[in-house]
Design a protein around this motif. Structure first.
Motif, short mmCIF file in Angstrom:
data_model
loop_
_atom_site.label_atom_id
_atom_site.label_comp_id
_atom_site.label_asym_id
_atom_site.label_seq_id
_atom_site.Cartn_x
_atom_site.Cartn_y
_atom_site.Cartn_z
N CYS A 108 60.23 12.23 79.02
CA CYS A 108 61.39 11.84 78.22
C CYS A 108 61.96 13.09 77.56
O CYS A 108 61.22 13.87 76.97
N ASP A 142 62.97 13.50 71.51
CA ASP A 142 61.82 14.03 70.76
C ASP A 142 61.62 13.25 69.45
O ASP A 142 61.56 13.85 68.38
N CYS A 143 61.51 11.94 69.56
CA CYS A 143 61.36 11.13 68.35
C CYS A 143 60.01 11.46 67.69
O CYS A 143 58.98 11.52 68.37
N PHE A 172 57.94 9.91 65.91
CA PHE A 172 56.86 8.92 65.86
C PHE A 172 56.30 8.61 67.24
O PHE A 172 55.49 7.72 67.40
N CYS A 173 56.76 9.35 68.26
CA CYS A 173 56.43 9.00 69.66
C CYS A 173 55.72 10.16 70.35
O CYS A 173 55.99 11.33 70.08
N TRP A 187 57.06 12.34 74.72
CA TRP A 187 57.61 13.68 75.01
C TRP A 187 56.62 14.79 74.75
O TRP A 187 56.66 15.84 75.38
N ASP A 234 59.86 5.61 80.55
CA ASP A 234 60.05 5.48 79.10
C ASP A 234 61.47 5.05 78.78
O ASP A 234 61.69 4.21 77.93
N VAL A 235 62.43 5.70 79.42
CA VAL A 235 63.85 5.36 79.22
C VAL A 235 64.48 5.29 80.61
O VAL A 235 64.58 6.31 81.30
N ARG A 241 67.21 2.96 76.11
CA ARG A 241 67.74 3.17 74.77
C ARG A 241 69.13 2.55 74.68
O ARG A 241 69.86 2.53 75.67
S1 SF4 Z 1 60.23 7.50 74.80
FE1 SF4 Z 1 61.78 6.60 73.41
S2 SF4 Z 1 60.85 6.80 71.39
FE2 SF4 Z 1 59.73 8.22 72.75
S3 SF4 Z 1 60.77 10.21 72.56
FE3 SF4 Z 1 61.68 9.12 74.28
S4 SF4 Z 1 63.47 8.08 73.38
FE4 SF4 Z 1 62.13 8.62 71.68
#
Ligand code: SF4
Ligand code: B12
Length: 515
Positions: free
Chosen positions: A196, A199-200, A202-203, A206, A238-239, A268
């Motif tokens: 992905c 770069d969130c 909480f995730c 990435w 993931d996306v 997303r």
């Molecule tokens: S998978 Fe979703 S939540 Fe995780 S970094 Fe990518 S966009 Fe953000």
């Protein structure tokens, strides 16, 4: 060598809503088989620990490789490894997968010698080399990229050279018809891309792949889809469809090959709005189910999860998804800080919208940026509770009240979801599935009340804890992202198979905290 690949048992979620084919493990098993090893897969989501011990005693594998994508499965894997070591002292035992990569040294500590190594990163890239070292010279395993042993760490994990070279060992699964998501029963898992570019904080999707994003070719995907017996397909990306061209090219190849399946994907809201035509095209191809991470229904909540999308855009995405005429599920993050009023607001909002709403409890995970940078006051460090269904952060309400509110909200949503179906589609679909011998969806519905109860959730918190998640050391220096965060080292722009316009779009919408 005889190598047994093992996926751990189900988490709460898997018992009701879905159970998915362990695609990552199949890919690693395929790489071992290609290198000349005899491979078997045992999936404890659908088989028992007794089955495992029987298989180990009768087949006597020379190596066992556990997949640990989920933090909540760590205790189960460590205990199985200890029991196996006692019964078969010479069997080589390793662990790999998403979560194991982030907590490798701690897993080895918990295992007290019962696990020989953790293999970090993409398993296909190094499993053959690891097994060769096990066969020839066990002392040499520490030299393999991605290997962590009790005494040290090998070179950084390597990326798979070309994703098109991979093919999962789907034939090794012993109970293929057990995998499903909702009414897509049975369902197989398929990968269109890996990684992905966002770069969130909480995730960890990435941080695992170093913000890379790689594509699988339409030809390879069609070949994979054509080989599937299952009518349902879970796209594990993931996306989904970040790059419109790729989405169209796969779709056109599928249409040309005359493949008809029903698809589930996750994406997303901003990608959906940017690439509307791709999703419309996929609707015609059989896209049936979509999962959108909306996370919060107010600006304050979005700010908390540092989502760089406005509430307006989120609602616009929902509006558009509705026009597609597919089942749309959205995710809302429940904060342990919520009070009863807040739950009531969510219940009222959810009752008004047609979408299926999924609740997940805000849970910090090792491997995320926020795990290292934010002060955490955890109320428990029991791995088994890190499944985003339990509260590991302190709750504002007393814990029993929090679960009462959470489960009541979930029950309202579930009832709404079922009633949307009941008249008259649910009965028809359930009947059709049962006639075909597919009982997963119906069993899941029936399991709901037994699986989710306040007493059971509280009892989960009261269990004795043998292994605890290790907290990060208090920080004295700023975060060194490259050294502390990534499993696969980032390759910058070159690691992302997206065009410049899409790279620009990602730049504008990512949190921008890193490389
Ligand atoms: S998978 Fe979703 S939540 Fe995780 S970094 Fe990518 S966009 Fe953000
Ligand atoms: C698809 C998916 C699911 C699917 C099922 C996956 C399955 N059965 O394997 C479903 C929808 C069921 C699911 C559910 C959940 N998920 Co999920 N899921 C993913 C997702 C998006 C992709 C996983 C995948 O299939 N990737 C493709 C395959 C090819 O890769 P892979 O499995 O990772 O395998 C590779 C490596 O990990 C490694 N590897 C794997 N196994 C092994 C074994 C050995 C021996 C070796 C050497 C290497 C190795 O090599 C493989 C090939 O390169 C990941 C995010 C991500 N990008 O990883 C989140 C992710 C793994 N899920 C996550 C979470 C939180 C959950 C839930 C708890 C959420 C919930 N809603 O309740 C549930 C719990 C599921 C359960 N077990 O009961 C978190 C994990 C957090 C954590 N640290 O524990 C992730 C990282 C998402 C995130 N960004 O936070 N998930």
């Amino acid at each position: 060598m005889r190598v047994l690949f093992v996926h751990p048992g189900p988490l709460l979620y898997t018992k009701v809503f879905l159970r998915l084919e362990p695609l990552g493990l199949e890919l690693v098993a395929a790489a071992a088989r290609r290198a000349g090893h005899e491979a078997r897969i045992l999936d404890l989501q659908v088989e028992s620990h007794a089955d495992y011990h029987r298989m180990v005693a009768s087949w006597r594998p020379e190596a066992i490789a556990f997949s640990c994508n989920y933090l909540a499965n760590v205790p189960e894997i460590v205990d199985l490894a200890k029991a196996t070591r006692a019964a078969q002292p010479h069997c080589f035992i390793c662990v790999g997968g998403h979560s194991a990569s982030f907590v490798a040294a701690t897993i080895l500590d918990h295992a007290e010698g019962a696990i020989d190594c953790v293999l970090k990163g993409e398993g296909e890239a190094s499993i053959a080399e690891l097994l060769a070292a096990v066969a020839e010279d066990r002392d040499g395993i520490a030299e393999i990229p991605g290997v962590v042993t009790a005494t040290g760490e090998g070179p950084a994990p390597r990326f798979v050279h070309n994703l098109d070279d991979l093919a999962p060992a789907r034939d090794l699964l012993r109970h293929r018809r057990k995998y499903f998501i909702g009414v897509l029963d049975p369902a197989a898992s398929v990968e269109f891309s890996r990684g992905c570019p966002w770069d969130c904080s909480f995730c960890s999707a990435w941080t695992f792949y170093g913000r890379s994003y790689r594509l699988i070719s339409p030809e390879r995907i069609v070949e994979d889809l054509a080989s599937l017996q299952e009518s349902g397909v879970f796209i594990v990306d993931d996306v989904a469809f970040i790059q419109d061209r790729h989405g169209f090219a796969i779709g056109e190849a599928i249409a040309k090959a005359g493949i008809r399946k029903r698809y589930y994907l996750e994406t997303r809201a901003d990608v959906l709005l940017r690439n509307k035509e791709v999703f419309q095209f996929w609707r015609k191809l059989g896209l049936d189910y979509m999962f959108l991470g909306i996370e919060a229904i107010d600006e304050e909540g979005l700010l908390k999860y540092r989502k760089r999308i406005s509430l307006g855009r989120n609602f616009e995405a929902l509006e558009f998804a509705r026009t597609l005429g597919i089942r749309v599920a959205i995710n809302i993050i429940v904060d342990p800080d919520w009070d009863a009023q807040r739950f009531a607001t969510i219940r009222a909002w959810c009752a008004e919208i047609p979408e299926i709403v999924n609740l997940s409890v805000n849970t910090p995970y090792p491997g995320t940026e926020s795990w290292l940078t934010e002060e955490r006051r955890l109320q428990t460090r029991d791995y088994r509770l890190f499944d985003i269904q339990h509260a590991v952060l302190p709750t504002r309400l007393p814990l029993p009240d929090f679960y009462r509110e959470l489960l009541e909200t979930q029950r309202v949503l579930y009832r709404k979801h079922l009633s949307l179906w009941t008249v008259p589609r649910l009965t028809k679909i359930a009947g059709r599935l049962l006639l075909r011998g597919q009982t997963n969806f119906v069993r899941g519905m029936l399991a709901y009340n037994g699986t989710y109860s306040v007493a059971k959730m509280l009892a989960d918190h009261a269990r004795p804890v043998a292994y605890q998640v290790k907290l990060p050391e208090p920080r004295r220096s700023p975060l060194d992202k490259r050294a502390e965060l990534y499993i696969h080292a980032p390759r910058g722009r070159a690691g992302r198979s997206i065009d410049d316009a899409t790279e620009h779009f990602v730049e504008e919408t990512r949190m921008g905290a890193t490389l």
